[in-house]
Write a protein that holds these residues in place. Structure first.
Motif, PDB file in Angstrom:
ATOM      1  N   ILE A   1       0.856  -1.199   0.000  1.00  0.00           N
ATOM      2  CA  ILE A   1       0.000   0.000   0.000  1.00  0.00           C
ATOM      3  C   ILE A   1       0.891   1.248   0.000  1.00  0.00           C
ATOM      4  N   LEU A   2       1.993   1.175   0.774  1.00  0.00           N
ATOM      5  CA  LEU A   2       2.959   2.277   0.824  1.00  0.00           C
ATOM      6  C   LEU A   2       3.564   2.519  -0.561  1.00  0.00           C
ATOM      7  N   LEU A   3       3.851   1.431  -1.276  1.00  0.00           N
ATOM      8  CA  LEU A   3       4.417   1.545  -2.627  1.00  0.00           C
ATOM      9  C   LEU A   3       3.449   2.291  -3.562  1.00  0.00           C
ATOM     10  N   PHE A   4       2.167   1.909  -3.510  1.00  0.00           N
ATOM     11  CA  PHE A   4       1.161   2.611  -4.325  1.00  0.00           C
ATOM     12  C   PHE A   4       1.110   4.100  -3.955  1.00  0.00           C
ATOM     13  N   ALA A   5       1.136   4.394  -2.640  1.00  0.00           N
ATOM     14  CA  ALA A   5       1.071   5.786  -2.181  1.00  0.00           C
ATOM     15  C   ALA A   5       2.267   6.583  -2.719  1.00  0.00           C
ATOM     16  N   LEU A   6       3.469   5.995  -2.614  1.00  0.00           N
ATOM     17  CA  LEU A   6       4.675   6.659  -3.140  1.00  0.00           C
ATOM     18  C   LEU A   6       4.562   6.884  -4.647  1.00  0.00           C
ATOM     19  N   PHE A   7       4.059   5.859  -5.339  1.00  0.00           N
ATOM     20  CA  PHE A   7       3.896   5.924  -6.794  1.00  0.00           C
ATOM     21  C   PHE A   7       2.943   7.074  -7.164  1.00  0.00           C
ATOM     22  N   PHE A   8       1.793   7.154  -6.446  1.00  0.00           N
ATOM     23  CA  PHE A   8       0.827   8.223  -6.739  1.00  0.00           C
ATOM     24  C   PHE A   8       1.434   9.609  -6.480  1.00  0.00           C
ATOM     25  N   ILE A   9       2.151   9.736  -5.350  1.00  0.00           N
ATOM     26  CA  ILE A   9       2.740  11.047  -4.993  1.00  0.00           C
ATOM     27  C   ILE A   9       3.781  11.476  -6.026  1.00  0.00           C
ATOM     28  N   LEU A  10       4.712  10.555  -6.362  1.00  0.00           N
ATOM     29  CA  LEU A  10       5.773  10.898  -7.329  1.00  0.00           C
ATOM     30  C   LEU A  10       5.206  11.174  -8.720  1.00  0.00           C
ATOM     31  N   THR A  11       4.176  10.416  -9.096  1.00  0.00           N
ATOM     32  CA  THR A  11       3.566  10.623 -10.413  1.00  0.00           C
ATOM     33  C   THR A  11       2.893  11.989 -10.485  1.00  0.00           C
ATOM     34  N   MET A  12       2.126  12.335  -9.450  1.00  0.00           N
ATOM     35  CA  MET A  12       1.443  13.640  -9.432  1.00  0.00           C
ATOM     36  C   MET A  12       2.460  14.777  -9.454  1.00  0.00           C
ATOM     37  N   LYS A  13       3.526  14.592  -8.669  1.00  0.00           N
ATOM     38  CA  LYS A  13       4.585  15.608  -8.630  1.00  0.00           C
ATOM     39  C   LYS A  13       5.184  15.791 -10.034  1.00  0.00           C
ATOM     40  N   GLY A  14       5.450  14.663 -10.705  1.00  0.00           N
ATOM     41  CA  GLY A  14       6.002  14.721 -12.057  1.00  0.00           C
ATOM     42  C   GLY A  14       5.049  15.369 -13.048  1.00  0.00           C
ATOM     43  N   LEU A  15       3.783  15.008 -12.977  1.00  0.00           N
ATOM     44  CA  LEU A  15       2.775  15.571 -13.899  1.00  0.00           C
ATOM     45  C   LEU A  15       2.646  17.081 -13.708  1.00  0.00           C
TER      46      LEU A  15
ATOM     47  N   ASN B   1      17.024   6.086  -9.052  1.00  0.00           N
ATOM     48  CA  ASN B   1      17.533   4.810  -8.533  1.00  0.00           C
ATOM     49  C   ASN B   1      16.913   4.390  -7.199  1.00  0.00           C
ATOM     50  N   ILE B   2      16.700   5.382  -6.316  1.00  0.00           N
ATOM     51  CA  ILE B   2      16.203   5.040  -4.969  1.00  0.00           C
ATOM     52  C   ILE B   2      14.813   4.420  -5.068  1.00  0.00           C
ATOM     53  N   PHE B   3      13.918   5.070  -5.830  1.00  0.00           N
ATOM     54  CA  PHE B   3      12.549   4.554  -5.947  1.00  0.00           C
ATOM     55  C   PHE B   3      12.540   3.193  -6.647  1.00  0.00           C
ATOM     56  N   THR B   4      13.427   3.018  -7.634  1.00  0.00           N
ATOM     57  CA  THR B   4      13.497   1.724  -8.347  1.00  0.00           C
ATOM     58  C   THR B   4      13.912   0.612  -7.389  1.00  0.00           C
ATOM     59  N   SER B   5      14.874   0.891  -6.505  1.00  0.00           N
ATOM     60  CA  SER B   5      15.320  -0.113  -5.519  1.00  0.00           C
ATOM     61  C   SER B   5      14.190  -0.460  -4.553  1.00  0.00           C
ATOM     62  N   ILE B   6      13.449   0.573  -4.102  1.00  0.00           N
ATOM     63  CA  ILE B   6      12.309   0.348  -3.199  1.00  0.00           C
ATOM     64  C   ILE B   6      11.295  -0.557  -3.900  1.00  0.00           C
ATOM     65  N   PHE B   7      11.072  -0.273  -5.179  1.00  0.00           N
ATOM     66  CA  PHE B   7      10.116  -1.031  -5.994  1.00  0.00           C
ATOM     67  C   PHE B   7      10.466  -2.519  -6.008  1.00  0.00           C
ATOM     68  N   VAL B   8      11.747  -2.812  -6.277  1.00  0.00           N
ATOM     69  CA  VAL B   8      12.187  -4.216  -6.370  1.00  0.00           C
ATOM     70  C   VAL B   8      12.044  -4.900  -5.009  1.00  0.00           C
ATOM     71  N   ALA B   9      12.452  -4.199  -3.931  1.00  0.00           N
ATOM     72  CA  ALA B   9      12.403  -4.790  -2.585  1.00  0.00           C
ATOM     73  C   ALA B   9      10.969  -5.118  -2.176  1.00  0.00           C
ATOM     74  N   ILE B  10      10.055  -4.171  -2.406  1.00  0.00           N
ATOM     75  CA  ILE B  10       8.660  -4.407  -2.017  1.00  0.00           C
ATOM     76  C   ILE B  10       8.039  -5.488  -2.904  1.00  0.00           C
ATOM     77  N   GLY B  11       8.496  -5.578  -4.149  1.00  0.00           N
ATOM     78  CA  GLY B  11       8.009  -6.629  -5.049  1.00  0.00           C
ATOM     79  C   GLY B  11       8.274  -8.024  -4.483  1.00  0.00           C
ATOM     80  N   LEU B  12       9.436  -8.180  -3.834  1.00  0.00           N
ATOM     81  CA  LEU B  12       9.782  -9.475  -3.239  1.00  0.00           C
ATOM     82  C   LEU B  12       8.857  -9.800  -2.066  1.00  0.00           C
ATOM     83  N   THR B  13       8.563  -8.780  -1.228  1.00  0.00           N
ATOM     84  CA  THR B  13       7.675  -9.045  -0.086  1.00  0.00           C
ATOM     85  C   THR B  13       6.263  -9.358  -0.582  1.00  0.00           C
ATOM     86  N   ALA B  14       5.858  -8.740  -1.693  1.00  0.00           N
ATOM     87  CA  ALA B  14       4.517  -9.005  -2.253  1.00  0.00           C
ATOM     88  C   ALA B  14       4.401 -10.459  -2.692  1.00  0.00           C
TER      89      ALA B  14
END
Length: 447
Positions: free
Chosen positions: A159-173, A278-291
């Motif tokens: 859920i945290l990963l989705f929240a980070l994704f939404f925040i970073l995407t909105m910031k980028g847009l 790089n930081i967000f990509t690493s978080i992505f991979v790590a959380i993917g393993l826990t999922a």
């Protein structure tokens, strides 16, 4: 049912745990892993395809919710169809749904193996797969409450990963990246894309919703299941639907050039790098393993409970499948069998495993919708105007939608699923002495 001293499943789960369990089974983070392939196959109308899949799934979720009120017992689709339609059809549905739950941990093991091999190329993939299966099996043996607690924390990371994704995407847009706007109808509608092309992708997306049905296997471990489980079923389906529709909407806005991914299978990593470095990509991979781990624990739990339901009444050999550990009150042998089947990740590919799961899920969903009609409309004679809508029209629409997607499955799924179905039918013939006697039924008293 055995004597009063024999161990029983323990009622310890509340609504919160059941919802977390279902969402963990669903592994919402898998959405990102499949995003690149799915967005290309829908030609950029992925949020609409997910919205259609959500509607289809809500009809079937409705049927599960009605039946779990009538039959709050372990066994899920197997119990529902066996009690409502016929013991023979119940057996066949139980037989097909087994492949779903049995192969889900195998798929998680394979995905974790693939990801870690890419991250640590020097270590062979089989090392990761074996370690993963040993840990998953141990967690499941230690008990449902332990597994549920662990899954809750692993799910919160997703859920945290989705929240980070939404925040970073909105910031980028807002900074002018991608489409440069938070609001657009483009991801939802393209007049150039024919509806049949879009609909052919929906069956694949339906399986990202698997999880709402898995919780019905926990009926005997849930407090007040007739009230708790229907709420859980709707919550899981709607939360999953929201995450998938919102996730695909923002992913398309931030990266409109979805045809330009270097590799569609890892497109999510390109998007992660684009919005968070790089930081967000690493978080992505790590959380993917826990999922992957959370999903494997949840699907392993469901598989072992369905085998237990079938073993308890000698549909499968009782000595093995109907055994509960006196210490942990978990079906230890079944959990070990699920672990052994997960080892097929060492030589099976993803396409074959997913094909089997697609077949099993749709087959069971179809009959669960029909079971509502059989139980409430015919057996209980709920035929008032309201009863006709609730127990005839809604489940028949659900069955028709599932039937439509079933015939759209690829040849691979139909062939492999058909072979499994035929094997089950032959076993049933043997079990019932050529239909001269009914198959053993699940006893229905509280153990």
């Amino acid at each position: 049912m055995g004597n009063a001293d024999s161990p029983t499943l323990k009622r310890s789960l509340t609504l919160k745990y059941v919802v977390f369990f279902g969402l963990a089974f669903m592994a919402p983070k898998t959405f990102f892993s499949t995003y690149g392939v799915a967005v290309q196959s829908t030609n950029g109308m992925l949020p609409t395809a997910y919205a259609i899949a959500l509607v289809v799934m809500l009809f079937t979720a409705y049927s599960y919710a009605q039946l779990v009120k009538a039959f709050p017992k372990a066994g899920a689709a197997y119990t529902f169809t066996q009690k409502s339609i016929s013991p023979h059809i119940g057996f066949i549905v139980g037989w097909t749904i087994i492949i779903d739950y049995m192969f889900s941990p195998m798929i998680s093991s394979l995905l974790v193996g693939i990801a870690l091999k890419a991250y640590f190329p020097s270590i062979p993939m089989f090392v990761w797969i074996l370690s993963f299966i040993v840990i998953m099996t141990t967690v499941n043996i230690l008990g449902i409450k332990f597994a549920a607690n662990l899954n809750m924390y692993l799910l919160l990371l997703q859920i945290l990963l989705f929240a980070l994704f939404f925040i970073l995407t909105m910031k980028g847009l807002l900074a002018g990246k991608g489409a440069g706007t938070l609001f657009s109808t483009a991801p939802f509608f393209d007049s150039e894309i024919p509806l049949p092309a879009l609909l052919s992708v929906v069956p694949i997306l339906c399986f990202t919703f698997l999880g709402f049905d898995a919780v019905t296997a926990l009926s005997e471990e849930t407090k007040n299941p007739a009230k708790t489980l229907p709420k859980a079923i709707y919550s899981i389906t709607l939360i999953g639907g929201f995450l998938y529709i919102a996730g695909s909407y923002f992913a398309q806005l931030i990266y409109p050039e979805f045809q330009s991914f270097k590799n569609p299978e890892s497109a999510y990593l390109e998007i992660a790098m684009y919005i968070g470095g790089n930081i967000f990509t690493s978080i992505f991979v790590a959380i993917g393993l826990t999922a992957g781990f959370a999903s494997a624990v949840a699907s392993g739990t469901s598989a072992s409970r369905i085998l237990y339901a079938m073993g308890r009444e000698n549909v499968l050999p009782k000595k093995i499948f109907g055994y509960l550990s006196p210490k942990y009150r978990t079906p230890v042998f079944n959990i070990l069998i699920v672990g052994v089947i997960a080892l097929s990740a060492l030589f099976l590919n993803l396409t074959t495993a997913v094909s089997l799961i697609n077949f099993g899920a749709l087959f069971a969903f179809f009959f669960v919708n029909l079971a509502v009609v059989a139980h409430y409309y015919f057996r209980k004679k709920q035929r008032s105007f309201q009863g006709t809508i609730r127990y005839l029209i809604i489940p028949l629409i659900g069955a028709a939608l599932i039937g439509l997607f079933f015939i759209k499955l690829d040849k691979h799924s139909l062939m492999l699923g058909g072979i499994w179905l035929l094997t089950g039918f032959v076993y049933l013939l043997n079990l019932t002495k050529m239909f001269r006697q009914p198959p053993p039924e699940l006893a229905f008293e509280e153990a």
